[in-house]
Design a protein around this motif. Structure first.
Motif, short mmCIF file in Angstrom:
data_model
loop_
_atom_site.label_atom_id
_atom_site.label_comp_id
_atom_site.label_asym_id
_atom_site.label_seq_id
_atom_site.Cartn_x
_atom_site.Cartn_y
_atom_site.Cartn_z
N CYS A 93 -6.41 -1.53 11.39
CA CYS A 93 -5.42 -0.63 11.99
C CYS A 93 -4.43 -1.37 12.89
N HIS B 221 2.24 2.49 -3.35
CA HIS B 221 1.26 2.98 -4.33
C HIS B 221 1.37 2.24 -5.66
N CYS C 114 -5.19 7.06 15.16
CA CYS C 114 -6.06 7.47 14.06
C CYS C 114 -6.12 8.99 13.94
N ILE D 269 -9.66 2.00 0.24
CA ILE D 269 -10.22 2.11 1.59
C ILE D 269 -10.13 0.72 2.21
N VAL D 270 -9.41 0.63 3.30
CA VAL D 270 -9.26 -0.63 4.02
C VAL D 270 -10.12 -0.53 5.26
N GLU D 271 -11.05 -1.46 5.42
CA GLU D 271 -11.94 -1.38 6.57
C GLU D 271 -11.97 -2.71 7.29
N TYR E 223 -1.02 3.57 5.72
CA TYR E 223 -2.16 4.38 5.29
C TYR E 223 -1.85 5.86 5.32
N ASP E 224 -2.43 6.59 4.37
CA ASP E 224 -2.29 8.05 4.35
C ASP E 224 -3.20 8.71 5.37
N LEU F 62 0.82 -1.21 0.00
CA LEU F 62 0.00 0.00 0.00
C LEU F 62 0.85 1.25 0.00
N SER F 63 1.90 1.27 0.80
CA SER F 63 2.70 2.48 0.92
C SER F 63 3.52 2.77 -0.34
N ARG G 295 -6.07 7.66 8.59
CA ARG G 295 -6.60 6.59 9.45
C ARG G 295 -7.84 7.10 10.17
#
Length: 103
Positions: free
Chosen positions: A39, A4, A97, A32-34, A47-48, A1-2, A50
């Motif tokens: 976390c 990109h 967050c 979007i990670v849910e 993540y950019d 993810l980091s 949180r």
């Protein structure tokens, strides 16, 4: 993810207890990670932005009851909710967050 970069993953389907089909994420897609453990300390720095959503205990209980029924409610109250609270505390999720919303 980091990085990109594009990647693919397979979602775990709890109903089937199996991995689903591959999902392809392209470079520069908005992601979007849910989920409760999204976390986790192993992932949170990737993540950019949180955000954490919290829920009133009464409303949480009502939703679990509607979704899973009376028989499973006991499992959630005795096992899953305490484990979730321990995780939130141990990993200091709210503190890490950018936003915390109550629903």
């Amino acid at each position: 993810l980091s990085l990109h970069d594009g990647f693919e993953y397979r979602r775990f389907d709890c109903g089937k207890m199996a991995l689903g089909d591959a999902v392809h994420i392209h470079e520069n897609d908005v992601i979007i990670v849910e989920g409760t453990y999204a976390c986790h300390e192993r992932f949170i720095d990737a993540y950019d932005i949180r955000a954490m959503l919290t829920i009133d205990e009464k409303e949480q209980r009502r939703r679990i009851l509607v979704r899973n029924g009376e028989a499973r409610l006991d499992d959630f109250e005795k096992k899953w909710i305490p484990l979730e609270k321990e995780y939130f505390s141990h990993c200091a999720v709210a503190e890490k967050c950018d936003f915390v919303f109550s629903v």
